[in-house]
Design a protein around this motif. Structure first.
Motif, short mmCIF file in Angstrom:
data_model
loop_
_atom_site.label_atom_id
_atom_site.label_comp_id
_atom_site.label_asym_id
_atom_site.label_seq_id
_atom_site.Cartn_x
_atom_site.Cartn_y
_atom_site.Cartn_z
N ILE A 1 0.88 -1.17 0.00
CA ILE A 1 0.00 0.00 0.00
C ILE A 1 0.92 1.22 0.00
CG2 ILE A 1 -1.83 1.25 1.21
CD1 ILE A 1 -2.69 -1.57 0.28
N VAL A 2 0.75 2.08 -1.01
CA VAL A 2 1.67 3.20 -1.20
C VAL A 2 0.87 4.47 -1.47
CG1 VAL A 2 3.64 4.05 -2.54
CG2 VAL A 2 3.29 1.58 -2.27
N GLN A 3 1.31 5.58 -0.85
CA GLN A 3 0.67 6.86 -1.13
C GLN A 3 1.14 7.39 -2.48
OE1 GLN A 3 1.37 10.01 1.71
NE2 GLN A 3 -0.07 11.38 0.68
N VAL A 4 0.21 7.90 -3.25
CA VAL A 4 0.55 8.53 -4.52
C VAL A 4 0.81 10.01 -4.26
CG1 VAL A 4 -0.25 9.10 -6.84
CG2 VAL A 4 -0.83 6.88 -5.84
N THR A 5 1.98 10.47 -4.67
CA THR A 5 2.36 11.87 -4.57
C THR A 5 2.91 12.30 -5.92
OG1 THR A 5 4.65 11.42 -3.93
CG2 THR A 5 3.02 11.54 -2.14
N ALA A 6 3.25 13.56 -6.04
CA ALA A 6 3.83 14.06 -7.29
C ALA A 6 5.10 13.28 -7.65
CB ALA A 6 4.12 15.55 -7.17
N ASP A 7 5.79 12.78 -6.65
CA ASP A 7 7.04 12.05 -6.88
C ASP A 7 6.84 10.57 -7.20
OD1 ASP A 7 8.52 14.38 -6.39
OD2 ASP A 7 8.59 13.95 -4.23
N THR A 8 5.62 10.07 -7.00
CA THR A 8 5.40 8.62 -7.18
C THR A 8 4.36 8.28 -8.24
OG1 THR A 8 3.77 8.54 -5.39
CG2 THR A 8 6.09 8.15 -4.79
N THR A 9 3.99 9.24 -9.07
CA THR A 9 2.93 8.98 -10.06
C THR A 9 3.33 7.92 -11.09
OG1 THR A 9 3.67 10.83 -11.44
CG2 THR A 9 1.90 11.28 -9.84
N ASP A 10 4.62 7.66 -11.22
CA ASP A 10 5.05 6.62 -12.16
C ASP A 10 4.50 5.25 -11.77
OD1 ASP A 10 6.75 6.78 -9.89
OD2 ASP A 10 8.34 5.69 -10.95
N MET A 11 4.07 5.09 -10.52
CA MET A 11 3.46 3.83 -10.08
C MET A 11 2.19 3.52 -10.86
SD MET A 11 3.67 3.77 -5.95
CE MET A 11 2.61 5.19 -5.79
N LEU A 12 1.59 4.55 -11.44
CA LEU A 12 0.31 4.37 -12.13
C LEU A 12 0.48 3.96 -13.59
CD1 LEU A 12 -1.49 7.46 -10.56
CD2 LEU A 12 -1.71 5.06 -9.91
N ALA A 13 1.67 3.52 -13.96
CA ALA A 13 1.92 3.10 -15.34
C ALA A 13 1.20 1.79 -15.66
CB ALA A 13 3.42 2.96 -15.58
N ARG A 14 1.03 0.93 -14.67
CA ARG A 14 0.37 -0.36 -14.88
C ARG A 14 -0.79 -0.48 -13.91
NH1 ARG A 14 3.65 -4.75 -13.40
NH2 ARG A 14 2.05 -6.05 -14.31
N ILE A 15 -2.01 -0.46 -14.45
CA ILE A 15 -3.22 -0.50 -13.63
C ILE A 15 -4.13 -1.62 -14.12
CG2 ILE A 15 -5.24 0.80 -12.84
CD1 ILE A 15 -3.65 3.37 -13.50
N ALA A 16 -4.59 -2.45 -13.20
CA ALA A 16 -5.55 -3.51 -13.54
C ALA A 16 -6.89 -2.88 -13.94
CB ALA A 16 -5.74 -4.45 -12.35
N ASP A 17 -7.67 -3.61 -14.70
CA ASP A 17 -9.00 -3.15 -15.11
C ASP A 17 -9.89 -2.95 -13.89
OD1 ASP A 17 -8.26 -3.28 -17.77
OD2 ASP A 17 -9.14 -5.27 -18.09
N ASP A 18 -10.77 -1.96 -13.99
CA ASP A 18 -11.82 -1.68 -13.00
C ASP A 18 -11.30 -1.17 -11.66
OD1 ASP A 18 -13.87 -2.41 -14.79
OD2 ASP A 18 -13.60 -4.52 -14.28
N VAL A 19 -10.09 -0.63 -11.63
CA VAL A 19 -9.58 -0.01 -10.41
C VAL A 19 -10.03 1.44 -10.34
CG1 VAL A 19 -7.48 0.71 -9.19
CG2 VAL A 19 -7.62 -1.58 -10.19
N PHE A 20 -9.93 2.15 -11.45
CA PHE A 20 -10.40 3.53 -11.57
C PHE A 20 -11.63 3.55 -12.47
CE2 PHE A 20 -5.96 4.05 -10.44
CZ PHE A 20 -5.97 5.14 -9.57
N ASP A 21 -12.45 4.58 -12.33
CA ASP A 21 -13.63 4.71 -13.16
C ASP A 21 -13.28 5.09 -14.60
OD1 ASP A 21 -15.31 4.14 -10.99
OD2 ASP A 21 -15.38 6.24 -10.39
N TYR A 22 -12.19 5.85 -14.77
CA TYR A 22 -11.77 6.34 -16.08
C TYR A 22 -10.25 6.19 -16.18
CZ TYR A 22 -16.30 8.61 -15.59
OH TYR A 22 -17.63 8.86 -15.37
N ALA A 23 -9.74 6.35 -17.39
CA ALA A 23 -8.28 6.33 -17.58
C ALA A 23 -7.67 7.54 -16.87
CB ALA A 23 -7.96 6.39 -19.08
N ILE A 24 -6.47 7.34 -16.36
CA ILE A 24 -5.75 8.43 -15.69
C ILE A 24 -5.36 9.48 -16.72
CG2 ILE A 24 -3.65 9.04 -14.42
CD1 ILE A 24 -5.62 7.47 -12.74
N ASP A 25 -5.66 10.73 -16.41
CA ASP A 25 -5.28 11.87 -17.24
C ASP A 25 -4.11 12.55 -16.54
OD1 ASP A 25 -5.42 14.91 -17.66
OD2 ASP A 25 -6.67 14.15 -19.31
#
Length: 143
Positions: free
Chosen positions: A5-29
């Motif tokens: 479990i990791v906090q997303v910050t401006a320095d860690t947004t690269d973690m969002l490069a690989r996302i499983a389906d149905d985790v977010f409602d929309y694609a990350i912008d």
């Protein structure tokens, strides 16, 4: 590596490069994400399994001029293949803990009245239900 479990910050947004389906409602912008991370009161944690984001929770510190800070839990999602493993509980607890460090003693959220799974989950965390009427004017042109 297992689950983290990791906090997303401006320095860690690269973690969002690989996302499983149905985790977010929309694609990350990237622009929306940048603005989100720039605000210290916007909070997000993700659950990662071997580098794949399989869950997320978002909230923000709701500041009031006449009462204590409140944590608003805005969105929670766990990929269906990873549900019922305690991930949502870990995500919410991480958000609550961070909210407490920001002076939040209360938490509130909303879910659909017919979302029995969510209602049961939030009750299991010790939250209580309250009847409210919601008014909205959502614009669908910019998800």
């Amino acid at each position: 590596m297992g689950l983290e479990i990791v906090q997303v910050t401006a320095d860690t947004t690269d973690m969002l490069a690989r996302i499983a389906d149905d985790v977010f409602d929309y694609a990350i912008d990237k622009d929306h994400l940048g603005r989100f991370c720039a605000c210290e009161d916007d909070l997000m944690f993700v659950a990662r399994h071997d580098g794949l984001v399989v869950g997320q929770v978002r909230g923000y510190v709701h500041r009031q001029p006449d009462t204590i800070n409140q944590l608003y839990l805005d969105n929670l999602g766990v990929a269906p293949a990873f549900q019922r493993r305690g991930i949502a509980t870990r995500l919410v607890k991480a958000l609550l803990d961070l909210g407490a460090t920001r002076g939040c003693k209360d938490v509130w959220l909303a879910t659909e009245a017919n979302n029995d799974q969510a209602r049961q989950f939030y009750r299991s965390l010790g939250l209580f239900e309250s009847e409210v009427v919601m008014f909205a004017n959502f614009q669908d042109d910019d998800a």
